[in-house]
Design an enzyme around this catalytic site. Sequence first.
Site, PDB file in Angstrom:
ATOM      1  N   SER A 131       0.639  -1.232   0.074  1.00 43.81           N
ATOM      2  CA  SER A 131       0.175   0.034  -0.055  1.00 43.81           C
ATOM      3  C   SER A 131       0.780   1.292  -0.022  1.00 43.81           C
ATOM      4  O   SER A 131       2.053   1.362   0.676  1.00 43.81           O
ATOM      5  CB  SER A 131      -1.049  -0.003   1.286  1.00 43.81           C
ATOM      6  OG  SER A 131      -1.169   1.137   1.672  1.00 43.81           O
ATOM      7  N   LYS A 132       0.404   2.146  -0.900  1.00 41.29           N
ATOM      8  CA  LYS A 132       1.279   3.422  -1.021  1.00 41.29           C
ATOM      9  C   LYS A 132       1.183   4.244   0.448  1.00 41.29           C
ATOM     10  O   LYS A 132       2.165   4.920   0.817  1.00 41.29           O
ATOM     11  CB  LYS A 132       0.713   4.509  -2.026  1.00 41.29           C
ATOM     12  CG  LYS A 132       0.980   4.190  -3.295  1.00 41.29           C
ATOM     13  CD  LYS A 132       0.758   4.973  -4.315  1.00 41.29           C
ATOM     14  CE  LYS A 132       1.332   4.728  -5.606  1.00 41.29           C
ATOM     15  NZ  LYS A 132       0.864   5.134  -6.963  1.00 41.29           N
ATOM     16  N   ARG A 133       0.028   3.890   1.212  1.00 45.60           N
ATOM     17  CA  ARG A 133       0.131   4.779   2.415  1.00 45.60           C
ATOM     18  C   ARG A 133       0.720   4.120   3.652  1.00 45.60           C
ATOM     19  O   ARG A 133       1.299   4.637   4.226  1.00 45.60           O
ATOM     20  CB  ARG A 133      -1.582   4.802   2.746  1.00 45.60           C
ATOM     21  CG  ARG A 133      -2.284   5.932   1.873  1.00 45.60           C
ATOM     22  CD  ARG A 133      -3.291   6.196   2.870  1.00 45.60           C
ATOM     23  NE  ARG A 133      -3.048   6.903   4.063  1.00 45.60           N
ATOM     24  CZ  ARG A 133      -3.247   8.244   4.252  1.00 45.60           C
ATOM     25  NH1 ARG A 133      -3.682   9.013   3.155  1.00 45.60           N
ATOM     26  NH2 ARG A 133      -2.967   8.816   5.304  1.00 45.60           N
TER      27      ARG A 133
END
Length: 483
Positions: free
Chosen positions: A241-243
């Site tokens: 996940s980018k986050r």
Amino acid sequence: MNGPRVRFAPSPTGYFHVGSARSALFNWFIARQSPDGVFILRIEDTDTDRNREEWVDGIVSAMAWLGLDLDAGPFRQSANHVAHTDATQRLLDGGYLYFCDCTGDDVAARKGDNKTPGYDGFCRDRGLARGERTALRFATPRTGATVVPDLIRGDVEFQNIVIDDFVVAKSSGAVLYALANVTDDRNDAITHVIRGEEHLPNAPKQMLLWSALNAVTGVDVPLPAYAHLPLLVNEQRKKLSKRKDPVATESYRDEGYLPEAFVNYLALLGWSPRGDEEIVPRQTLINEFRLEDVSHSPAFFDVKKMRSFNGEYIRRLSLDEFLAAVAPWVRPWATNWQPTDRTVPWTKEQFDEALFTRVAPLVQERVAVLSEVPSMVAFFFLDTAPYDDADFAKTIANDPLNQALLAAAIERFASEEWNATSLHASVVELGEAMGLNLRKAQAPIRCAVTGSLVGPPLFESLEFLGRERTLTRLREALERCSA
RNA sequence: GGUCCCAUCGUCUAGUGGCCUAGGACAAUACCCUCUCAAGGUAUAGGCACGGGUUCGAAUCCCGUUGGGACUGCCA
């Protein structure tokens, strides 16, 4: 001109994801396996709300860093909007598309407990004309099946009835990903679509679109081969996940990973070269890579292993190569590129390039990433040693015997021949006189001169530091005790 | 929920019916080397999810179970 034509088609909505980097790499491998292979970078920027120009720059520079050279591009998908609207019109004229005025809520409300996914085709036969709130949908076949011939997984069959009438163009007229992507792939005569597994459910829709476009334009472009790469996952086995996950390729560059090490490690996620050796040159990766050999299951992006690889790559560098590679971290004022958010502990005036060149071999075999270098050699350039308080207290401040040893060292070093060998011998003798082995005897000297108990080999360090600076630091350490 | 994908040491993988008492790499542990820390060397531990088939023979083929994941947007 019949080599493979592949494209890497990221959307510029954030940092350059390591999973994207791997997709780009595998595409690049295929292009580079043939003398006439073509590798295209196409920025899929049709979602104007989420794209930012700076992310495009990030993609381009990260790919350059990794050595993934382009044969064409970078192109902006948005530049092809005429082709997209033209394709839309032809499909509409050909009866493949219809207008729909349902809102998202309408679709959800009508869906109820219907088991087929997505939109139910409510507007398909309503004969709506273009209006202010009409999106264009593709009328998928209600019978038969679409088989995606995947180079990695084999044939994957989707019953057409479960493929919903997806939106092809927004009510604003903007053409969406599915059609834009297929239109561009056809125009670019892409032969291999190599992308992440999350796109597998898109494949049958795009095949349907591709065939419809062939029919409606009269130009029969052969379907590309598909290859859906296994996902890169985190420790929880969820898609990276980018986050939540450290996925920015740029941050690994900032940390001091070598592009060759990064590429080598990335290649091992879902694939492996022949034999037992995992660290292999780029050309070997290119030569041996086969889509058919890519594994089917998700791979965990293991930074620990990549660190180990990077250390190995750093140690294999020649001195000159190492000096060049580490320059952005030790003398950023003299390099074209600087790592972001990293400060160098010394000033340009304090830094001594000739001295660093002598010291470099000592640290080259001790670091796993280049950003570890500055703190390891800072004591050479700073005016006073950067003391680790705990180390200082333990080995000097609270240890009278070691203080006596330091005093003896000051005396002895004043006239000692100044090279590592004789310094080594003299500390052995100093220690023996006080009943200390070398392990014990070197500790206070190391701490006084370098500020900490761990670091490069001591006697070479003393030699390079020089007699005067060494003596000064030994005295300072003793003064620090009485202060 | 539906569709689809996947399943070998903790992790990445080799393995495509007999070469497997399952190989390598990272991580772990121990020892050696050693001025600290690394590096290097040697060794140890650790795996075919489960159940049925097929076969003389299955990690490898088939079916099922279980588990995990992706997708299910007028995002890409």
